[in-house]
Motif scaffolding. Structure first.
Motif, mmCIF file in Angstrom:
data_model
loop_
_atom_site.group_PDB
_atom_site.id
_atom_site.type_symbol
_atom_site.label_atom_id
_atom_site.label_comp_id
_atom_site.label_asym_id
_atom_site.label_seq_id
_atom_site.Cartn_x
_atom_site.Cartn_y
_atom_site.Cartn_z
ATOM 1 N N VAL A 30 12.260 -3.492 -9.861
ATOM 2 C CA VAL A 30 10.807 -3.325 -9.965
ATOM 3 C C VAL A 30 10.139 -4.693 -10.115
ATOM 4 N N GLU A 64 9.793 -6.385 -6.882
ATOM 5 C CA GLU A 64 8.780 -5.761 -6.022
ATOM 6 C C GLU A 64 7.374 -6.266 -6.331
ATOM 7 N N VAL A 65 7.122 -6.666 -7.567
ATOM 8 C CA VAL A 65 5.749 -7.014 -7.965
ATOM 9 C C VAL A 65 5.562 -8.508 -8.236
ATOM 10 N N ASP A 94 5.273 -10.998 -6.306
ATOM 11 C CA ASP A 94 4.260 -11.655 -5.473
ATOM 12 C C ASP A 94 2.841 -11.411 -5.968
ATOM 13 N N ARG A 95 2.651 -10.332 -6.719
ATOM 14 C CA ARG A 95 1.333 -10.081 -7.307
ATOM 15 C C ARG A 95 1.154 -10.865 -8.606
ATOM 16 N N ARG A 135 11.119 1.502 -7.037
ATOM 17 C CA ARG A 135 10.616 0.389 -6.210
ATOM 18 C C ARG A 135 9.427 0.830 -5.377
ATOM 19 N N LEU A 136 9.526 2.050 -4.833
ATOM 20 C CA LEU A 136 8.423 2.553 -4.009
ATOM 21 C C LEU A 136 7.170 2.759 -4.866
ATOM 22 N N ALA A 186 6.419 1.027 -7.509
ATOM 23 C CA ALA A 186 5.903 -0.322 -7.789
ATOM 24 C C ALA A 186 5.126 -0.838 -6.583
ATOM 25 N N ARG A 187 5.701 -0.617 -5.414
ATOM 26 C CA ARG A 187 5.030 -1.049 -4.183
ATOM 27 C C ARG A 187 3.681 -0.352 -4.038
ATOM 28 N N ALA A 188 3.663 0.962 -4.312
ATOM 29 C CA ALA A 188 2.405 1.708 -4.236
ATOM 30 C C ALA A 188 1.376 1.115 -5.192
ATOM 31 N N THR A 203 1.119 -1.914 -6.210
ATOM 32 C CA THR A 203 0.587 -3.198 -5.724
ATOM 33 C C THR A 203 -0.570 -2.969 -4.751
ATOM 34 N N GLU A 204 -0.587 -1.791 -4.106
ATOM 35 C CA GLU A 204 -1.697 -1.470 -3.201
ATOM 36 C C GLU A 204 -2.841 -0.772 -3.952
#
Ligand code: DQA
Length: 142
Positions: A34, A37-38, A40-41, A131-132, A134-136, A138-139
């Motif tokens: 996780v 995944e985040v 970069d933010r 992970r998905l 976490a990705r969600a 970030t959006e």
């Protein structure tokens, strides 16, 4: 900026807990994935796991400053009304995750009292689900 990764009862022993259902990844593996995944933010993952509902509620009440949350409530999905009320006051987007496909399991796992409050729900994809989620986030997080 911090992202809350919150896991409920019996999830502290992931990796050893019924691996045929929950997989072999440990909570530490999931935290690392996780975080990757985040990164970069510029978010830092704050991971908390509690076996009791009260501790989960205290954690949520102390996390209003976080950017969002990933929540696996474990079996508290079924009747964790106090957890549900704590999440209702959490002011940021959050995603519910279940490692196993609860719909393919016993009927008592087919209800989630917290799901109606979540931005979304990821079910049955194992550790990838975190992970998905976490990705969600970030959006979803502006
Ligand atoms: C779980 C599913 C729940 O039904 C169960 O009680 C858990 C784990 C999952 O991640 O698949 O503790 O939330």
């Amino acid at each position: 900026m911090e992202l809350l990764l919150l896991n409920g009862p019996n999830l502290g022993i992931l990796g050893r807990r019924e691996p045929e259902i929950y997989g072999t990844d440990t909570l530490a593996d999931i935290e690392e994935a996780v975080q990757a995944e985040v990164v970069d933010r510029g978010w830092k993952v704050v991971s908390r796991q509690h076996d009791s509902e009260g501790d989960l509620i205290s954690t949520i009440q102390g996390a209003y400053h976080t950017v969002g949350a990933i929540v696996n409530p474990g079996a508290l999905m079924i009747a964790g009304w106090s957890l549900r009320d704590a999440l209702a006051s959490y002011p940021r987007p959050w995603v519910e995750v279940h490692l196993s496909n609860v719909w393919a399991r016993e009927s008592f796992r087919h209800e989630s009292v917290i799901a109606p409050l979540a931005s979304g729900v990821v079910v049955g994809l194992g550790a990838l689900g975190y992970r998905l989620a976490a990705r969600a986030l970030t959006e979803l997080v502006a």
